[in-house]
Design an enzyme around this catalytic site. Structure first.
Site, short mmCIF file in Angstrom:
data_model
loop_
_atom_site.label_atom_id
_atom_site.label_comp_id
_atom_site.label_asym_id
_atom_site.label_seq_id
_atom_site.Cartn_x
_atom_site.Cartn_y
_atom_site.Cartn_z
N GLY A 1 0.78 -1.65 0.39
CA GLY A 1 0.10 -0.12 0.30
C GLY A 1 0.66 1.49 0.11
O GLY A 1 1.99 1.67 0.38
N GLY A 2 0.20 2.40 -1.35
CA GLY A 2 1.70 3.73 -0.94
C GLY A 2 0.93 4.56 -0.32
O GLY A 2 0.31 5.82 -0.45
N GLY A 3 -0.61 4.18 0.64
CA GLY A 3 -1.03 5.11 1.88
C GLY A 3 -0.04 6.30 2.09
O GLY A 3 0.64 5.99 2.41
N GLY B 1 0.88 3.82 5.73
CA GLY B 1 2.06 3.05 4.87
C GLY B 1 3.30 3.68 4.17
O GLY B 1 4.58 3.30 4.74
N LYS C 1 -6.86 -0.69 10.01
CA LYS C 1 -7.73 -0.41 11.34
C LYS C 1 -8.89 -1.20 10.68
O LYS C 1 -9.62 0.35 10.37
CB LYS C 1 -7.32 0.35 12.20
CG LYS C 1 -6.39 0.27 12.82
CD LYS C 1 -5.94 2.01 13.49
CE LYS C 1 -4.43 2.03 14.08
NZ LYS C 1 -4.19 3.15 15.04
N LYS D 1 -12.72 2.57 17.20
CA LYS D 1 -12.39 4.58 17.80
C LYS D 1 -12.38 5.00 16.15
O LYS D 1 -13.20 6.36 16.60
CB LYS D 1 -10.81 3.89 18.50
CG LYS D 1 -9.90 3.52 17.03
CD LYS D 1 -9.38 5.43 16.16
CE LYS D 1 -8.05 4.70 14.73
NZ LYS D 1 -8.07 5.44 13.98
N THR E 1 -7.42 10.32 17.97
CA THR E 1 -8.90 10.65 17.10
C THR E 1 -9.74 11.47 16.62
O THR E 1 -10.76 12.02 16.25
CB THR E 1 -9.48 9.11 16.32
OG1 THR E 1 -7.78 8.08 16.33
CG2 THR E 1 -10.32 8.57 14.93
N ARG F 1 -8.84 12.22 9.70
CA ARG F 1 -9.88 11.73 8.81
C ARG F 1 -11.56 11.82 8.89
O ARG F 1 -12.22 12.33 8.08
CB ARG F 1 -9.76 11.15 7.47
CG ARG F 1 -9.39 9.78 7.44
CD ARG F 1 -8.52 9.79 6.11
NE ARG F 1 -7.96 7.38 6.26
CZ ARG F 1 -6.75 7.94 6.93
NH1 ARG F 1 -5.87 8.52 6.66
NH2 ARG F 1 -6.35 6.64 6.63
N GLU G 1 -12.29 4.59 7.45
CA GLU G 1 -12.23 3.66 7.59
C GLU G 1 -13.83 3.11 8.83
O GLU G 1 -14.45 1.85 8.50
CB GLU G 1 -11.43 3.07 8.17
CG GLU G 1 -10.43 2.49 7.40
CD GLU G 1 -10.45 1.36 6.86
OE1 GLU G 1 -11.64 0.30 7.13
OE2 GLU G 1 -9.30 0.71 6.41
#
Length: 436
Positions: free
Chosen positions: A110-112, A115, A210, A295, A352, A359, A385
């Site tokens: 993953g390139g987020g 990551g 998560k 969370k 969070t 986000r 998420e």
């Protein structure tokens, strides 16, 4: 009138006590103090009574310590700190470093943003280590290899020279000692099934993702081995208060790695820990994963409160209730209550829910301000998420017979069955019960 101004009780500060009573009471063990009467109480109407505890006619602050006591207090604090430092040095001198020395390659799936941040962090641990990122975006791949920047998420943060990117799974996974899985939960099954043939059966997977899979209610500890068709695939969950941007800036934080394999957890601890990242270990995989998943849903609720301008009291009350709901479900599923009060629970929840870099919280703020969910999601370039996890959380709560009013309200808002304003009214109208 003069008689009324006399004290009812008079203490002479010496070993003898004298009052209107003609009998003398002796206190032989009291220290000798210069004799000076202390007025304890008066009985004169209209005259303020002096304090029975403090000396009168004194400008000295009763809370101010004497110089001797101040020196003693500082000495105690200094000795306690020196003991802590000696213990820390002793522990570090015995700490093993063989894992880092043996590790030659780490692959990041993953390139987020997260990551990328973890790829940079691991690469900085050892310049000779190869860190290979498996990314699907050709532009990101090219940007990392040619300019050492992730043009999409971190265009101003240069990556270490030993970070490379590829879109070929076989190349990325070949010879890897550890794998960091940073693919969003809802896409993980199909992604892992597509690369399963290139994954070594003994390759440890460190999950950075998560959430809960929407249709199956599975956590990453279940998704990874099932998607790879290897029930013995080594698994570690990494969680805790860790915004990607702050990791990239090397700001200090602490996280936890959870695995049923104690040796594996300690190995990953050695691999990841450094001067600005503390890593604790845990064997409570369920507690760590449930806290990390829920969370995000709670963060949406916190954002809604902020977007509706309901105030700080509401925010604190809501987050406290949400923490209880997470604890109820986690313990029903076999998690430990202590985990929910630790880094992966309270630590990640506070970050969070209270910080606008989240986000998931931003989604909630915009919902509370009156925006439509569809418009919010279409304007985002990252996955929140909590949006997809909300429905799965409620299905899981029903499975384990746990009441979760706050998180259920978020799920109903996500399904467009309830407005934020109506949700607040319904939550405030719930029966007032004993706190558990």
């Amino acid at each position: 009138m003069e008689a009324l101004l006399e004290p009812v009780f008079v203490f002479k500060l010496n070993p003898s006590f004298t009052s209107k009573n003609p009998y003398t009471v002796h206190f032989p063990n009291l220290p000798k103090i210069p004799s000076k009467p202390l007025v304890v109480a008066t009985c004169c109407a209209g005259t303020p009574s002096p304090s029975p505890l403090l000396p009168q006619d004194s400008d000295q602050n009763p809370l101010q310590l004497s110089p001797d006591r101040t020196r003693d207090r500082r000495k105690v604090v200094r000795i306690a700190w020196e003991k802590l430092v000696r213990w820390s040095r002793s522990w570090r001198s015995k700490a093993k470093t063989d894992v880092l020395e043996r590790t030659k390659k780490v692959v990041v799936l993953g390139g987020g943003s997260f990551g990328t941040a973890m790829a940079a962090h691991v690469a900085n641990r050892k310049a000779q280590m190869e860190v290979s990122m498996l990314v699907r975006d050709p532009a990101v791949c090219r940007s990392i290899n040619e300019n050492h920047f992730n043009c999409k998420y971190f265009p101003e943060h240069k990556l270490p020279e030993n970070v490379t990117a590829t879109s070929d799974a076989k190349t990325a996974l070949l010879g890897a000692d550890y794998c960091l899985h940073a693919v969003p939960v809802q896409f993980s099954t199909s992604f892992l099934e597509g690369i399963a043939e290139h994954v070594d059966p003994g390759l440890p997977f460190i999950s950075l993702s998560k959430g809960l899979e929407l249709n199956t209610l599975r956590m990453m500890s279940q998704i990874i081995p099932q998607a790879l068709k290897n029930p013995r695939q080594p698994f570690i969950a990494l969680s805790g208060p860790s915004f990607a941007l702050e990791l990239m800036n090397k700001l200090p934080t602490a996280m936890v790695v959870a695995s049923k394999d104690k040796k594996l957890a300690h190995a990953v601890q050695q691999l990841l820990s450094c001067s600005h990242l503390r890593i604790s270990t845990s064997r409570d995989v369920i507690g760590v994963e449930i806290a990390g998943a829920l969370k995000n849903v709670l963060a949406i609720a916190a954002g809604i409160v902020e977007g509706m301008n309901l105030g700080n009291n509401s925010m604190a009350a809501l987050v406290a209730q949400g923490c209880s709901e997470i604890r109820w479900l986690a313990t029903k599923m076999g998690g430990k209550p202590a985990t929910i009060t630790g880094l992966s629970g309270t630590g990640d929840i506070m970050l969070t829910c209270f910080v606008n870099l989240s986000r998931n919280k931003r989604v909630g703020v915009r919902l509370g301000s009156g925006e439509e969910l569809e418009d919010i999601l279409s304007s985002m370039n990252q996955v929140a998420e909590g949006v997809s996890t909300a429905g799965a959380v409620i299905a899981l709560a029903q499975k384990y017979n746990v009441k979760m009013p706050v998180l259920t309200a978020v799920a109903r808002i996500m399904d467009n069955e309830l407005t934020p304003k109506k949700a607040v009214l319904e939550l405030m109208s719930l029966p007032q019960v004993e706190e558990v």
